[in-house]
Motif scaffolding. Sequence first.
Motif, PDB file in Angstrom:
ATOM      1  N   ASP A   1     -11.888  -0.080  -5.401  1.00 53.97           N
ATOM      2  CA  ASP A   1     -13.376  -0.553  -5.225  1.00 53.97           C
ATOM      3  C   ASP A   1     -14.371  -0.029  -4.194  1.00 53.97           C
ATOM      4  O   ASP A   1     -14.244  -1.267  -2.871  1.00 53.97           O
ATOM      5  CB  ASP A   1     -13.455  -2.315  -5.395  1.00 53.97           C
ATOM      6  N   VAL A   2     -14.880   0.621  -4.515  1.00 48.92           N
ATOM      7  CA  VAL A   2     -15.923   1.586  -3.498  1.00 48.92           C
ATOM      8  C   VAL A   2     -17.038   0.505  -3.018  1.00 48.92           C
ATOM      9  O   VAL A   2     -17.320   0.171  -1.894  1.00 48.92           O
ATOM     10  CB  VAL A   2     -15.739   2.550  -3.742  1.00 48.92           C
ATOM     11  N   GLU A   3     -17.361  -0.390  -3.924  1.00 45.39           N
ATOM     12  CA  GLU A   3     -18.730  -0.609  -3.828  1.00 45.39           C
ATOM     13  C   GLU A   3     -18.102  -2.293  -2.799  1.00 45.39           C
ATOM     14  O   GLU A   3     -19.091  -2.602  -1.477  1.00 45.39           O
ATOM     15  CB  GLU A   3     -18.938  -1.745  -5.102  1.00 45.39           C
ATOM     16  N   LYS A   4     -17.203  -2.614  -2.630  1.00 45.60           N
ATOM     17  CA  LYS A   4     -16.410  -3.959  -2.277  1.00 45.60           C
ATOM     18  C   LYS A   4     -16.391  -2.873  -0.620  1.00 45.60           C
ATOM     19  O   LYS A   4     -15.775  -4.090   0.486  1.00 45.60           O
ATOM     20  CB  LYS A   4     -15.067  -4.150  -2.864  1.00 45.60           C
ATOM     21  N   ALA A   5     -15.533  -2.489  -1.022  1.00 42.40           N
ATOM     22  CA  ALA A   5     -15.200  -1.294   0.311  1.00 42.40           C
ATOM     23  C   ALA A   5     -16.415  -1.488   1.099  1.00 42.40           C
ATOM     24  O   ALA A   5     -16.172  -1.349   2.535  1.00 42.40           O
ATOM     25  CB  ALA A   5     -14.503  -0.355   0.428  1.00 42.40           C
ATOM     26  N   GLU A   6     -17.281  -0.716   0.676  1.00 40.32           N
ATOM     27  CA  GLU A   6     -18.941  -0.643   1.332  1.00 40.32           C
ATOM     28  C   GLU A   6     -19.367  -1.954   1.963  1.00 40.32           C
ATOM     29  O   GLU A   6     -19.985  -2.307   3.489  1.00 40.32           O
ATOM     30  CB  GLU A   6     -19.762  -0.150   0.499  1.00 40.32           C
ATOM     31  N   SER A   7     -19.578  -2.879   0.984  1.00 44.44           N
ATOM     32  CA  SER A   7     -19.956  -4.111   2.021  1.00 44.44           C
ATOM     33  C   SER A   7     -18.889  -4.543   2.902  1.00 44.44           C
ATOM     34  O   SER A   7     -19.713  -5.270   3.941  1.00 44.44           O
ATOM     35  CB  SER A   7     -20.008  -5.719   0.902  1.00 44.44           C
TER      36      SER A   7
ATOM     37  N   LEU B   1       1.181  -1.080   0.321  1.00 48.26           N
ATOM     38  CA  LEU B   1      -0.314  -0.120  -0.056  1.00 48.26           C
ATOM     39  C   LEU B   1       0.567   1.249  -0.128  1.00 48.26           C
ATOM     40  O   LEU B   1       0.667   2.425  -0.423  1.00 48.26           O
ATOM     41  CB  LEU B   1      -1.595   0.046   0.863  1.00 48.26           C
ATOM     42  N   ARG B   2       1.598   0.848   0.729  1.00 48.66           N
ATOM     43  CA  ARG B   2       2.702   2.315   1.029  1.00 48.66           C
ATOM     44  C   ARG B   2       3.654   2.877  -0.088  1.00 48.66           C
ATOM     45  O   ARG B   2       3.978   3.497  -0.801  1.00 48.66           O
ATOM     46  CB  ARG B   2       4.082   1.179   1.686  1.00 48.66           C
ATOM     47  N   HIS B   3       3.623   1.834  -1.582  1.00 51.31           N
ATOM     48  CA  HIS B   3       4.292   1.759  -2.426  1.00 51.31           C
ATOM     49  C   HIS B   3       3.377   1.369  -3.880  1.00 51.31           C
ATOM     50  O   HIS B   3       3.667   1.542  -4.571  1.00 51.31           O
ATOM     51  CB  HIS B   3       5.534   0.194  -2.668  1.00 51.31           C
TER      52      HIS B   3
ATOM     53  N   LEU C   1      -8.172  -3.150   4.677  1.00 50.99           N
ATOM     54  CA  LEU C   1      -8.947  -3.239   3.255  1.00 50.99           C
ATOM     55  C   LEU C   1      -9.636  -2.336   3.387  1.00 50.99           C
ATOM     56  O   LEU C   1     -10.301  -2.329   2.398  1.00 50.99           O
ATOM     57  CB  LEU C   1      -9.511  -5.036   3.762  1.00 50.99           C
ATOM     58  N   VAL C   2     -10.949  -2.028   4.303  1.00 55.61           N
ATOM     59  CA  VAL C   2     -11.866  -1.711   4.077  1.00 55.61           C
ATOM     60  C   VAL C   2     -11.189  -0.468   3.260  1.00 55.61           C
ATOM     61  O   VAL C   2     -11.442   0.587   2.241  1.00 55.61           O
ATOM     62  CB  VAL C   2     -12.774  -1.596   5.000  1.00 55.61           C
ATOM     63  N   THR C   3      -9.970   0.700   4.129  1.00 57.30           N
ATOM     64  CA  THR C   3      -9.085   1.859   3.508  1.00 57.30           C
ATOM     65  C   THR C   3      -8.687   1.622   2.592  1.00 57.30           C
ATOM     66  O   THR C   3      -8.902   2.895   1.470  1.00 57.30           O
ATOM     67  CB  THR C   3      -7.971   2.180   5.183  1.00 57.30           C
ATOM     68  N   THR C   4      -7.956   0.441   1.694  1.00 57.45           N
ATOM     69  CA  THR C   4      -7.024   0.126   0.684  1.00 57.45           C
ATOM     70  C   THR C   4      -8.435  -0.029  -0.142  1.00 57.45           C
ATOM     71  O   THR C   4      -8.198   0.730  -1.756  1.00 57.45           O
ATOM     72  CB  THR C   4      -6.433  -1.058   0.181  1.00 57.45           C
TER      73      THR C   4
END
Length: 586
Positions: A449-455, A413-415, A441-444
């Motif tokens: 993938d916003v929809e997956k983040a919301e789930s 994530l840092r790179h 995981l939600v932050t990434t």
Amino acid sequence: MLEHHERAWSMPSHAIEDLFTSLSIHIKRSEYEQAVKVADQVLAIAPADEDAIRCKVVALVKDNKIDDALSVIHSFHKLPIDLGFHKAAEVNFVAGLVSACKSSQVQGALESRRIKPTSSFELAFNTACSFIENCNYADAEQLLLAAKGIGHETLRDEGFVDEDIETELAPIAVQLAYVQQVIGQTQESTSSYVDIIKRNLADEPSLAVAVNNLIALKCYKDISDSLGKLDQLKEKDSQTFQLSQTLDAKLSQKHKEAIYSNRVLLLLHTNKIDQARQLCTTLPSLLPESVVPTLLQAAVLVRENKAAKAEELLGQCAEKFPENSKLVLLVRSQIAASANHPHVAAESLSRITDIQHFPATVATIVALKERAGDNDGAAAVLDSAIKWWSNLKTENNSKQLSILMPEAASFKLRHGQEEDASRLYEEIVKKHKSIDALVGLVTTLARVDVEKAESYEKQLKPLPGLKAVDVDNLEKTSGAKPMEGTAAMQEELKRKDKAKRTRKRKPRYPKGFDSANPGPRPDPERWLPRRERSSYRPKRKDKRAAQILGSQGAVTKQEKQEAAPATSKSNQSAIKSAAAKRKSRK
């Protein structure tokens, strides 16, 4: 040994005689394995033959098969055979296990054979050495004290004089002092070493160990004395430092390595680089199967600011001694990291196969590769470690993966590798049910993938004490509105702040001071030196003091005036009146 005794049973004497002749030949030729086989042939014909039993035991001992020798001794212990030497087979058995780095097996082996460690002072000493190797210093100290007492009693009964008894028990005294040194009783340990050295016992190996341990205990205090004590151990005719032939033959390689290492380190600490370099050049011939000479040569090169040369030398040594390469590569990595050669340090650690996948090693290699600018290589190291632990089906792999996978996800994530990071976080969440990983995981996923983040966000539990916030209404607002009276409040705050800054503290008076009648104010310059006060006036120099010019012995003007005859008052008045007339004419 091979004389026959009358036997109470019948046997083919011709065959027995031939076997004993063959047995004698094998023993004289040091063919101990064949001797054991012939002895077994004799025992197959005469199971209780005393000579065959003795020959078999001796052959096994000579062939360094102490365990087998003890088994033979105990299998015939019911026969009326004098095996007075069987105790020395027990002592050698324990010594062999200790020297073979199998000290952990000593206690179990003694218990299985029902051998008491205190059956002799030699066996007690060797067993105590095994305890020391296992870091069991408390039991080792007690057993050494017992060995010392048993040894005094045994040797005195055998007719030894006090001086010989001290020499025989010198190894016990040195080992006891070492145990005291390890457990922190430095004062007692130092006194023991000094006492052993002062007595100058005939046991040279024990004296050498005492000297070396005392030097290690003193560290870099009184280095000249330490070097002088080491000089007493060298070969007298040698121009360079080399242990005497007796010490070279009797000391173990571990002891010799320690003595030579301390010598080089003391020379380096006193900036005697030439002597240290000269000694290091002779060490490979003195310790041909050791990596210590190369390590010491690398230390000298580092002291000479030749880190690259040291790294090259250590790399060659690691290839020459692969069984001892771990220590060499660790030293090489440390030198390279200190010399700002991160790629060399990372490569060295990567070559140590038995530790390269452990989290601490992985973290170090990743940090070194990042410093070298090799981010792809660092990511590959993390991926390799995760794969290795995933394929390893042990109880420990889950713990190691729970450490490595979050670090790998954070690195990616840092790179800028959001997708790889999200996959790692998702795997952690599924396998380990980690809340921290779920947050990551939600932050990434919010970036890719916003929809997956919301789930996944729905799996997060709300924090207690927080009220629900209408996000839609919050987005419609134009921002926070200013509160009424804000300007007035700011002015009030400014005024209070100014008042705080300008407030003066009340003066603190000395005890018994009357502020109503303070009296005259003290001189503000009372603490200044007198020459720095405004009232100071320096003393005027005496301008009448004549300067003495000319050569030594010259007479001053004042002295001439004093030497001239006094003028009468009438003459003085005449001179004054004449001078007045001359002045009026002008």
